[in-house]
Design a protein around this motif. Sequence first.
Motif, mmCIF file in Angstrom:
data_model
loop_
_atom_site.group_PDB
_atom_site.id
_atom_site.type_symbol
_atom_site.label_atom_id
_atom_site.label_comp_id
_atom_site.label_asym_id
_atom_site.label_seq_id
_atom_site.Cartn_x
_atom_site.Cartn_y
_atom_site.Cartn_z
ATOM 1 N N VAL A 1 -7.223 36.809 -9.969
ATOM 2 C CA VAL A 1 -6.550 35.585 -9.546
ATOM 3 C C VAL A 1 -7.617 34.633 -9.010
ATOM 4 C CG1 VAL A 1 -4.717 34.564 -8.150
ATOM 5 C CG2 VAL A 1 -4.510 36.949 -8.918
ATOM 6 N N ALA A 2 -7.912 33.600 -9.795
ATOM 7 C CA ALA A 2 -8.914 32.604 -9.411
ATOM 8 C C ALA A 2 -8.206 31.433 -8.759
ATOM 9 C CB ALA A 2 -9.691 32.133 -10.639
ATOM 10 N N GLY A 3 -8.595 31.111 -7.543
ATOM 11 C CA GLY A 3 -7.928 30.028 -6.825
ATOM 12 C C GLY A 3 -8.884 28.918 -6.458
ATOM 13 N N ALA A 4 -8.338 27.697 -6.378
ATOM 14 C CA ALA A 4 -9.113 26.514 -5.987
ATOM 15 C C ALA A 4 -10.415 26.445 -6.762
ATOM 16 C CB ALA A 4 -9.373 26.520 -4.481
ATOM 17 N N ASP A 5 -10.322 26.491 -8.061
ATOM 18 C CA ASP A 5 -11.497 26.541 -8.925
ATOM 19 C C ASP A 5 -11.247 25.680 -10.152
ATOM 20 O OD1 ASP A 5 -14.032 27.493 -9.740
ATOM 21 O OD2 ASP A 5 -13.516 29.533 -9.149
ATOM 22 N N GLN A 6 -12.300 25.359 -10.858
ATOM 23 C CA GLN A 6 -12.208 24.593 -12.099
ATOM 24 C C GLN A 6 -12.101 25.559 -13.275
ATOM 25 O OE1 GLN A 6 -12.061 21.193 -12.146
ATOM 26 N NE2 GLN A 6 -12.005 21.432 -9.925
ATOM 27 N N ALA A 7 -11.227 25.259 -14.220
ATOM 28 C CA ALA A 7 -10.991 26.149 -15.360
ATOM 29 C C ALA A 7 -12.272 26.457 -16.122
ATOM 30 C CB ALA A 7 -9.941 25.547 -16.292
ATOM 31 N N ASP A 8 -13.119 25.451 -16.345
ATOM 32 C CA ASP A 8 -14.351 25.699 -17.096
ATOM 33 C C ASP A 8 -15.317 26.589 -16.314
ATOM 34 O OD1 ASP A 8 -14.751 23.587 -15.289
ATOM 35 O OD2 ASP A 8 -16.230 22.605 -16.567
ATOM 36 N N GLU A 9 -15.354 26.452 -14.990
ATOM 37 C CA GLU A 9 -16.217 27.305 -14.182
ATOM 38 C C GLU A 9 -15.706 28.743 -14.149
ATOM 39 O OE1 GLU A 9 -16.762 25.366 -10.400
ATOM 40 O OE2 GLU A 9 -17.644 23.604 -11.364
ATOM 41 N N ALA B 1 -1.141 36.125 1.440
ATOM 42 C CA ALA B 1 -1.887 35.755 2.648
ATOM 43 C C ALA B 1 -3.398 35.830 2.453
ATOM 44 C CB ALA B 1 -1.454 36.612 3.838
ATOM 45 N N VAL B 2 -3.868 35.513 1.247
ATOM 46 C CA VAL B 2 -5.301 35.486 0.982
ATOM 47 C C VAL B 2 -5.834 34.122 1.393
ATOM 48 C CG1 VAL B 2 -7.075 35.588 -0.815
ATOM 49 C CG2 VAL B 2 -5.118 37.149 -0.904
ATOM 50 N N ARG B 3 -6.866 34.142 2.223
ATOM 51 C CA ARG B 3 -7.437 32.886 2.702
ATOM 52 C C ARG B 3 -8.754 32.553 2.019
ATOM 53 N NH1 ARG B 3 -4.967 34.891 7.383
ATOM 54 N NH2 ARG B 3 -3.389 33.468 8.173
ATOM 55 N N GLU B 4 -9.538 33.588 1.705
ATOM 56 C CA GLU B 4 -10.824 33.360 1.045
ATOM 57 C C GLU B 4 -11.187 34.593 0.220
ATOM 58 O OE1 GLU B 4 -14.328 33.334 3.672
ATOM 59 O OE2 GLU B 4 -12.934 33.883 5.254
ATOM 60 N N PRO B 5 -11.996 34.380 -0.801
ATOM 61 C CA PRO B 5 -12.405 35.507 -1.631
ATOM 62 C C PRO B 5 -13.583 36.246 -1.001
ATOM 63 C CG PRO B 5 -13.374 33.505 -2.492
ATOM 64 C CD PRO B 5 -12.513 33.114 -1.314
ATOM 65 N N PRO B 6 -13.789 37.466 -1.382
ATOM 66 C CA PRO B 6 -12.934 38.263 -2.247
ATOM 67 C C PRO B 6 -11.792 38.883 -1.450
ATOM 68 C CG PRO B 6 -14.850 39.548 -1.644
ATOM 69 C CD PRO B 6 -15.010 38.187 -1.000
ATOM 70 N N ASP C 1 -4.959 30.083 -10.432
ATOM 71 C CA ASP C 1 -4.021 29.767 -9.353
ATOM 72 C C ASP C 1 -4.539 28.548 -8.604
ATOM 73 O OD1 ASP C 1 -1.860 30.064 -7.603
ATOM 74 O OD2 ASP C 1 -2.905 31.540 -6.365
ATOM 75 N N ASP C 2 -4.641 27.417 -9.314
ATOM 76 C CA ASP C 2 -5.281 26.239 -8.738
ATOM 77 C C ASP C 2 -4.535 25.663 -7.533
ATOM 78 O OD1 ASP C 2 -3.304 25.484 -10.505
ATOM 79 O OD2 ASP C 2 -4.442 23.860 -11.402
ATOM 80 N N GLN C 3 -3.249 25.913 -7.425
ATOM 81 C CA GLN C 3 -2.494 25.480 -6.245
ATOM 82 C C GLN C 3 -2.465 26.565 -5.169
ATOM 83 O OE1 GLN C 3 -1.294 22.286 -5.952
ATOM 84 N NE2 GLN C 3 -2.446 22.053 -7.855
ATOM 85 N N GLN C 4 -3.079 27.690 -5.451
ATOM 86 C CA GLN C 4 -3.167 28.851 -4.559
ATOM 87 C C GLN C 4 -1.804 29.394 -4.130
ATOM 88 O OE1 GLN C 4 -6.267 27.297 -1.797
ATOM 89 N NE2 GLN C 4 -7.409 29.079 -2.552
ATOM 90 N N PHE D 1 -8.692 38.815 -6.072
ATOM 91 C CA PHE D 1 -8.762 37.384 -5.796
ATOM 92 C C PHE D 1 -10.231 36.980 -5.719
ATOM 93 C CE2 PHE D 1 -4.655 38.784 -4.420
ATOM 94 C CZ PHE D 1 -3.806 37.735 -4.723
ATOM 95 N N PHE D 2 -10.585 35.929 -6.468
ATOM 96 C CA PHE D 2 -11.983 35.516 -6.534
ATOM 97 C C PHE D 2 -12.094 34.021 -6.792
ATOM 98 C CE2 PHE D 2 -10.880 35.924 -10.932
ATOM 99 C CZ PHE D 2 -11.697 35.034 -11.616
ATOM 100 N N ASN D 3 -13.307 33.509 -6.663
ATOM 101 C CA ASN D 3 -13.686 32.160 -7.083
ATOM 102 C C ASN D 3 -14.953 32.292 -7.910
ATOM 103 O OD1 ASN D 3 -12.693 31.300 -3.938
ATOM 104 N ND2 ASN D 3 -11.823 30.189 -5.643
ATOM 105 N N SER D 4 -15.200 31.333 -8.765
ATOM 106 C CA SER D 4 -16.394 31.383 -9.611
ATOM 107 C C SER D 4 -17.676 31.286 -8.799
ATOM 108 C CB SER D 4 -16.355 30.259 -10.649
ATOM 109 O OG SER D 4 -16.378 28.997 -10.009
#
Length: 130
Positions: A53-61, A88-93, A78-81, A22-25
Motif C-alpha cells: 500500500v503506497a500512500g502520498a506518493d506519485q504513481a510514476d515514482e 492507523a498508519v502514520r508513516e512508513p514502513p 492509496d494517494d488519499q491515504q 505500507f510504504f513510500n517510494s
Amino acid sequence: MTDGTPFAAAELWAQRPVVFTFFNSWCTTCASRQAALSELARSYRDRVVFVGVAGADQADEVQDYLRAHQVEYPVVLDDQQTIWRSYAVREPPAVVLVAKGGALLRGWPGGLDAPTLDRRLRELVLAGQP
C-alpha cells in the motif's frame, strides 16, 4: 491497484490471511527490507496474500520503486491515504496482518524485517492450518 484493476480487500481475505505492507517510494527503510519481503511473499504465495500500500506518493515514482525492487505482489496506490487511516498508519514502513475473514490480527508501526514477519506468520496465522 497499480495495474488499474479495482481493489477489494474483502475478496482478498475471504480465502487467506492478508499482509499489508505500507510504504513510500522514498522510504529508505522500506527499500532496504523490500527484497526479503518479496521473497517471503513468494514463499507464502499459496497460503497468505501480500499487498503493498503506497500512500502520498506519485504513481510514476511508485512504478520506479516496484521495478527497482522487483516487487511481484499487488500494490495499491492509496494517494488519499484512506487505507493508511483505516489501519492507523502514520508513516512508513508499517505492516498489518489481517486474518482470513477480515479480522485484524496485529499491526507493526515501523514495520518489521522479513525473518521476524516469517516467525509471526507462523505463530499467528499458520499454526492452526494444515
